[in-house]
Design a protein around this motif. Structure first.
Motif, short mmCIF file in Angstrom:
data_model
loop_
_atom_site.label_atom_id
_atom_site.label_comp_id
_atom_site.label_asym_id
_atom_site.label_seq_id
_atom_site.Cartn_x
_atom_site.Cartn_y
_atom_site.Cartn_z
N UNK A 93 0.90 -1.13 -0.02
CA UNK A 93 -0.22 -0.07 -0.02
C UNK A 93 1.09 1.29 -0.07
N UNK A 94 0.46 2.24 -0.74
CA UNK A 94 1.06 3.60 -0.71
C UNK A 94 0.12 4.51 0.03
N UNK A 95 0.19 4.88 1.47
CA UNK A 95 -0.73 5.51 2.03
C UNK A 95 -0.86 7.17 1.42
N UNK A 96 -1.96 7.77 1.82
CA UNK A 96 -2.16 9.19 1.48
C UNK A 96 -2.54 9.89 2.68
N UNK A 97 -1.32 10.19 3.43
CA UNK A 97 -1.42 10.89 4.73
C UNK A 97 0.20 11.55 4.88
N UNK A 98 -0.01 12.86 5.15
CA UNK A 98 1.37 13.41 5.36
C UNK A 98 2.17 13.01 6.31
N UNK A 99 1.80 12.53 7.49
CA UNK A 99 2.64 11.97 8.68
C UNK A 99 3.29 10.71 8.23
N UNK A 100 2.30 9.69 7.71
CA UNK A 100 2.80 8.30 7.22
C UNK A 100 3.92 8.50 6.00
N UNK A 101 3.65 9.65 5.10
CA UNK A 101 4.47 9.71 3.93
C UNK A 101 5.66 10.27 4.34
N UNK A 102 5.94 11.27 5.36
CA UNK A 102 7.33 11.67 6.01
C UNK A 102 7.88 10.65 6.51
N UNK A 103 7.26 9.88 7.26
CA UNK A 103 8.07 8.47 7.82
C UNK A 103 8.65 7.84 6.77
N UNK A 104 7.62 7.23 5.91
CA UNK A 104 8.16 6.36 4.63
C UNK A 104 9.30 6.93 3.87
N UNK A 105 9.40 8.40 3.60
CA UNK A 105 10.33 9.02 2.82
C UNK A 105 11.62 8.90 3.71
N UNK A 106 11.52 9.32 5.24
CA UNK A 106 12.88 8.92 6.07
C UNK A 106 13.32 7.66 6.17
N UNK A 107 12.19 6.80 6.01
CA UNK A 107 12.57 5.43 6.23
C UNK A 107 13.39 4.73 4.87
N UNK A 108 12.70 5.00 3.65
CA UNK A 108 13.45 4.99 2.40
C UNK A 108 13.07 3.45 1.72
N UNK A 109 12.46 2.69 2.27
CA UNK A 109 12.30 1.57 1.82
C UNK A 109 10.87 0.93 2.31
N UNK A 110 10.33 -0.37 2.07
CA UNK A 110 9.06 -0.85 2.35
C UNK A 110 9.07 -0.91 4.01
N UNK A 111 8.13 -0.78 4.67
CA UNK A 111 7.82 -0.66 5.84
C UNK A 111 6.74 -1.65 6.25
N UNK A 112 6.76 -2.53 7.19
CA UNK A 112 5.65 -3.47 7.58
C UNK A 112 4.80 -2.87 8.63
N UNK A 113 3.44 -2.76 8.29
CA UNK A 113 2.46 -1.82 9.05
C UNK A 113 1.32 -2.72 9.01
#
Length: 173
Positions: A93-113
């Motif tokens: 999934x590619x979420x549409x929420x600014x906080x989640x997107x910011x975490x994912x961009x900092x993380x830089x790869x897939x994240x189990x959620x």
């Protein structure tokens, strides 16, 4: 957010908001911690979130023709696509929420959620609910107020030319 991402890199769990419900997140290599914290059955897979479609494709997943059409229509957004990978079917999934997107961009790869609740209980719509359910198991709780969606993502499995709805959710409610 940087501290939460640092905790993920150390194999710890975090709670973060999404546009659907609050989620419990881990590095995919530490996913067993999610199962233990939630009391989740081992045979119930954990979806993988990404900041964008390219991150999913770069992980070795081929969206295929139907997956690409659905991704273009619904991502970012509350749709989990279960796609065939070399390791079997996995949810993305590619979420549409600014906080989640910011975490994912900092993380830089897939994240189990997955949803931040004990298995079988209602999904958490507020950080406080998630923390009450799972707090002792997590390093950080990112609180962005109530989740705006309040309904988990729709889950669709793509197998060749077939689309099977595994869970009605945000886009079908």
């Amino acid at each position: 957010m940087a501290l939460a991402v640092a905790a993920l890199k150390e194999g710890q769990l975090i709670i973060l908001p999404t546009e659907t419900v609050y989620g419990l997140a881990a590095d995919p290599g530490a996913v067993e911690r999610i199962y233990k914290a939630k009391g989740r059955p081992d045979d119930k897979p954990i979806p993988l979130l990404a900041a964008d479609t390219a991150t999913i494709e770069n992980s070795g997943c081929d969206l295929g023709r139907i997956g690409r059409v659905l991704a273009e229509k619904f991502w970012p957004g509350p749709v989990t696509l279960v796609l065939k990978t070399p390791d079997g079917f996995k949810g993305f999934r590619v979420p549409d929420y600014p906080v989640t997107q910011a975490v994912l961009r900092l993380w830089g790869r897939l994240l189990a959620v997955t949803s931040a609740n004990r298995s079988g209980e209602s999904a958490a719509l507020r950080a406080e609910e998630a923390a009450n359910a799972l707090g002792p198991c997590v390093a950080y709780v990112l609180d962005a107020g109530p989740s705006p969606g309040g309904v988990p993502s729709t889950v669709a499995k793509i197998d060749g030319d077939r689309i099977v709805i595994l869970r009605e959710g945000a886009i079908l409610k």
